[in-house]
Scaffold this active site. Sequence first.
Site, PDB file in Angstrom:
ATOM      1  N   ASN A  69     -50.341  45.818  24.046  1.00 46.22           N
ATOM      2  CA  ASN A  69     -51.362  44.778  23.914  1.00 46.22           C
ATOM      3  C   ASN A  69     -50.661  43.447  23.585  1.00 46.22           C
ATOM      4  O   ASN A  69     -49.950  43.357  22.580  1.00 46.22           O
ATOM      5  CB  ASN A  69     -52.335  45.189  22.800  1.00 46.22           C
ATOM      6  CG  ASN A  69     -53.435  44.167  22.578  1.00 46.22           C
ATOM      7  OD1 ASN A  69     -53.178  42.979  22.553  1.00 46.22           O
ATOM      8  ND2 ASN A  69     -54.660  44.626  22.415  1.00 46.22           N
ATOM      9  N   HIS A  97     -51.532  38.972  20.775  1.00 46.08           N
ATOM     10  CA  HIS A  97     -51.044  38.111  19.693  1.00 46.08           C
ATOM     11  C   HIS A  97     -49.868  37.229  20.095  1.00 46.08           C
ATOM     12  O   HIS A  97     -49.470  36.343  19.334  1.00 46.08           O
ATOM     13  CB  HIS A  97     -50.810  38.934  18.429  1.00 46.08           C
ATOM     14  CG  HIS A  97     -52.116  39.503  17.947  1.00 46.08           C
ATOM     15  ND1 HIS A  97     -53.183  38.693  17.616  1.00 46.08           N
ATOM     16  CD2 HIS A  97     -52.564  40.783  17.848  1.00 46.08           C
ATOM     17  CE1 HIS A  97     -54.218  39.455  17.289  1.00 46.08           C
ATOM     18  NE2 HIS A  97     -53.873  40.715  17.430  1.00 46.08           N
ATOM     19  N   HIS A  99     -57.300  41.546  25.482  1.00 44.51           N
ATOM     20  CA  HIS A  99     -58.699  41.440  25.066  1.00 44.51           C
ATOM     21  C   HIS A  99     -59.154  40.000  25.267  1.00 44.51           C
ATOM     22  O   HIS A  99     -58.697  39.098  24.557  1.00 44.51           O
ATOM     23  CB  HIS A  99     -58.793  41.849  23.589  1.00 44.51           C
ATOM     24  CG  HIS A  99     -60.185  41.879  23.047  1.00 44.51           C
ATOM     25  ND1 HIS A  99     -60.456  42.252  21.754  1.00 44.51           N
ATOM     26  CD2 HIS A  99     -61.387  41.592  23.602  1.00 44.51           C
ATOM     27  CE1 HIS A  99     -61.768  42.198  21.540  1.00 44.51           C
ATOM     28  NE2 HIS A  99     -62.349  41.775  22.648  1.00 44.51           N
ATOM     29  N   ARG A 132     -61.615  37.736  24.382  1.00 44.03           N
ATOM     30  CA  ARG A 132     -62.715  37.680  23.413  1.00 44.03           C
ATOM     31  C   ARG A 132     -63.720  36.611  23.817  1.00 44.03           C
ATOM     32  O   ARG A 132     -63.379  35.640  24.492  1.00 44.03           O
ATOM     33  CB  ARG A 132     -62.177  37.386  22.011  1.00 44.03           C
ATOM     34  CG  ARG A 132     -61.257  38.488  21.481  1.00 44.03           C
ATOM     35  CD  ARG A 132     -60.919  38.240  20.028  1.00 44.03           C
ATOM     36  NE  ARG A 132     -62.081  38.446  19.194  1.00 44.03           N
ATOM     37  CZ  ARG A 132     -62.310  39.522  18.442  1.00 44.03           C
ATOM     38  NH1 ARG A 132     -61.435  40.499  18.406  1.00 44.03           N
ATOM     39  NH2 ARG A 132     -63.402  39.623  17.732  1.00 44.03           N
ATOM     40  N   ARG A 139     -60.197  33.338  21.384  1.00 51.63           N
ATOM     41  CA  ARG A 139     -59.289  32.946  20.300  1.00 51.63           C
ATOM     42  C   ARG A 139     -57.835  33.240  20.635  1.00 51.63           C
ATOM     43  O   ARG A 139     -56.935  32.653  20.065  1.00 51.63           O
ATOM     44  CB  ARG A 139     -59.691  33.581  18.976  1.00 51.63           C
ATOM     45  CG  ARG A 139     -59.351  35.039  18.847  1.00 51.63           C
ATOM     46  CD  ARG A 139     -59.707  35.532  17.459  1.00 51.63           C
ATOM     47  NE  ARG A 139     -61.141  35.556  17.254  1.00 51.63           N
ATOM     48  CZ  ARG A 139     -61.766  36.421  16.455  1.00 51.63           C
ATOM     49  NH1 ARG A 139     -61.074  37.317  15.788  1.00 51.63           N
ATOM     50  NH2 ARG A 139     -63.061  36.418  16.320  1.00 51.63           N
ATOM     51  N   GLU A 162     -59.755  44.660  27.695  1.00 52.54           N
ATOM     52  CA  GLU A 162     -60.685  44.962  26.597  1.00 52.54           C
ATOM     53  C   GLU A 162     -61.778  43.914  26.629  1.00 52.54           C
ATOM     54  O   GLU A 162     -61.488  42.707  26.719  1.00 52.54           O
ATOM     55  CB  GLU A 162     -59.965  44.912  25.254  1.00 52.54           C
ATOM     56  CG  GLU A 162     -59.061  46.097  25.052  1.00 52.54           C
ATOM     57  CD  GLU A 162     -58.358  46.028  23.704  1.00 52.54           C
ATOM     58  OE1 GLU A 162     -58.654  45.110  22.916  1.00 52.54           O
ATOM     59  OE2 GLU A 162     -57.515  46.881  23.459  1.00 52.54           O
ATOM     60  N   THR A 164     -70.050  52.010  10.892  1.00 50.97           N
ATOM     61  CA  THR A 164     -69.595  51.590   9.561  1.00 50.97           C
ATOM     62  C   THR A 164     -68.073  51.550   9.481  1.00 50.97           C
ATOM     63  O   THR A 164     -67.493  50.723   8.795  1.00 50.97           O
ATOM     64  CB  THR A 164     -70.132  52.529   8.460  1.00 50.97           C
ATOM     65  OG1 THR A 164     -70.062  53.849   8.945  1.00 50.97           O
ATOM     66  CG2 THR A 164     -71.544  52.193   8.086  1.00 50.97           C
ATOM     67  N   GLU A 170     -61.268  55.723  23.766  1.00 55.95           N
ATOM     68  CA  GLU A 170     -60.118  55.360  22.939  1.00 55.95           C
ATOM     69  C   GLU A 170     -60.530  55.533  21.485  1.00 55.95           C
ATOM     70  O   GLU A 170     -61.482  54.905  21.014  1.00 55.95           O
ATOM     71  CB  GLU A 170     -59.686  53.917  23.208  1.00 55.95           C
ATOM     72  CG  GLU A 170     -58.486  53.541  22.337  1.00 55.95           C
ATOM     73  CD  GLU A 170     -57.756  52.292  22.784  1.00 55.95           C
ATOM     74  OE1 GLU A 170     -57.764  51.985  23.994  1.00 55.95           O
ATOM     75  OE2 GLU A 170     -57.176  51.631  21.905  1.00 55.95           O
ATOM     76  N   HIS A 224     -54.918  51.056  17.430  1.00 58.11           N
ATOM     77  CA  HIS A 224     -55.222  50.086  16.385  1.00 58.11           C
ATOM     78  C   HIS A 224     -54.408  50.386  15.135  1.00 58.11           C
ATOM     79  O   HIS A 224     -54.507  51.459  14.561  1.00 58.11           O
ATOM     80  CB  HIS A 224     -56.710  50.007  16.015  1.00 58.11           C
ATOM     81  CG  HIS A 224     -57.037  48.693  15.344  1.00 58.11           C
ATOM     82  ND1 HIS A 224     -57.521  47.605  16.023  1.00 58.11           N
ATOM     83  CD2 HIS A 224     -56.861  48.295  14.068  1.00 58.11           C
ATOM     84  CE1 HIS A 224     -57.664  46.590  15.186  1.00 58.11           C
ATOM     85  NE2 HIS A 224     -57.264  46.981  13.999  1.00 58.11           N
TER      86      HIS A 224
HETATM   87  N1  PXP Z   1     -57.036  49.358  21.033  1.00 53.06           N
HETATM   88  C1  PXP Z   1     -58.092  48.520  20.980  1.00 53.06           C
HETATM   89  C2  PXP Z   1     -59.362  48.943  21.623  1.00 53.06           C
HETATM   90  C3  PXP Z   1     -57.986  47.276  20.359  1.00 53.06           C
HETATM   91  O1  PXP Z   1     -59.045  46.448  20.329  1.00 53.06           O
HETATM   92  C4  PXP Z   1     -56.733  46.886  19.821  1.00 53.06           C
HETATM   93  C5  PXP Z   1     -56.554  45.543  19.217  1.00 53.06           C
HETATM   94  O2  PXP Z   1     -57.306  45.384  18.125  1.00 53.06           O
HETATM   95  C6  PXP Z   1     -55.683  47.788  19.891  1.00 53.06           C
HETATM   96  C7  PXP Z   1     -55.851  49.014  20.498  1.00 53.06           C
HETATM   97  C8  PXP Z   1     -54.325  47.443  19.358  1.00 53.06           C
HETATM   98  O3  PXP Z   1     -54.346  47.316  17.977  1.00 53.06           O
HETATM   99  P1  PXP Z   1     -53.095  46.699  17.237  1.00 53.06           P
HETATM  100  O4  PXP Z   1     -52.957  45.278  17.711  1.00 53.06           O
HETATM  101  O5  PXP Z   1     -53.433  46.826  15.796  1.00 53.06           O
HETATM  102  O6  PXP Z   1     -51.893  47.508  17.635  1.00 53.06           O
END
Ligand code: PXP
Length: 247
Positions: A15, A18, A51, A53, A57, A78, A109, A159, A198
């Site tokens: 991913n 960032h 992603h 968004r 952002r 995403e 939650t 996922e 995540h």
């Molecule tokens: N999977 C999904 C569906 C996500 O939205 C994200 C990013 O939040 C990730 C995986 C990757 O998470 P991370 O950046 O914490 O590795």
Amino acid sequence: MSPPPGTAHLRLGVNIDHVATVRNARGAGYPDPVRAALVAAAAGADGITAHLREDRRHITDDDIARLSTELAIPLNLEMAATDEMLGIALRHRPHAACIVPEKREELTTEGGLDVAGHYDRMARLVDALAGAGIRVSLFIEPDARQIEAAVRLKVPVVELHTGRYAELSGDARSVELRRLEDAAALAAKNGIEVHAGHGLTYDNVAPIAAIRQVRELNIGHFLVGEALFVGLGEAVRRMREAMDAAR
Ligand code: PXP
């Protein structure tokens, strides 16, 4: 390293959101998330996840357009469960689309998408994406109720959200790991391919990578941070090694 006999290859989706976060912090044109995607691919990533968004952002529309044309490996988009994002997905037709929560009311939650609570809206989106040949995934908690809703929606992939697992420690982490294992088994038993992600790092990835039914991990924030110290290619290679060792 090839996986042991009987264990399916565990894919790594990188991913690159960032990288765009850092770029956007200064409004400059660098660092370029598409360049990061190409470096990750060269280092052994099996796919790239981004992603888009609603508030843009990090990843922008232009990033998605460029990723769609420049990547030789699959793109997993995403997206929130909105008509705007559906339109963008249908325009670019990524290999896969993972529907994720962006609004508080769409969350369970613990943090995954409340598929069960928004069934009709999900059904409309899933049908439209699947009709365009896009492999649909739902980002959900390791919860039987959500998996049962995913089964009814006939999605090919879920996922599992590993955020809680990543935050916990000790016995509480073991309990959450068990929930992930049970959810993976339930989904796979129902013919759904299982992904997870995540908050995964070198230190916590092994027990998740060892879940036999999990076929793909999506990892971003840690790899982008680690890239500051060892470079993105090396960070991806080390994560790949950690995953393969656990398999
Ligand atoms: N999977 C999904 C569906 C996500 O939205 C994200 C990013 O939040 C990730 C995986 C990757 O998470 P991370 O950046 O914490 O590795």
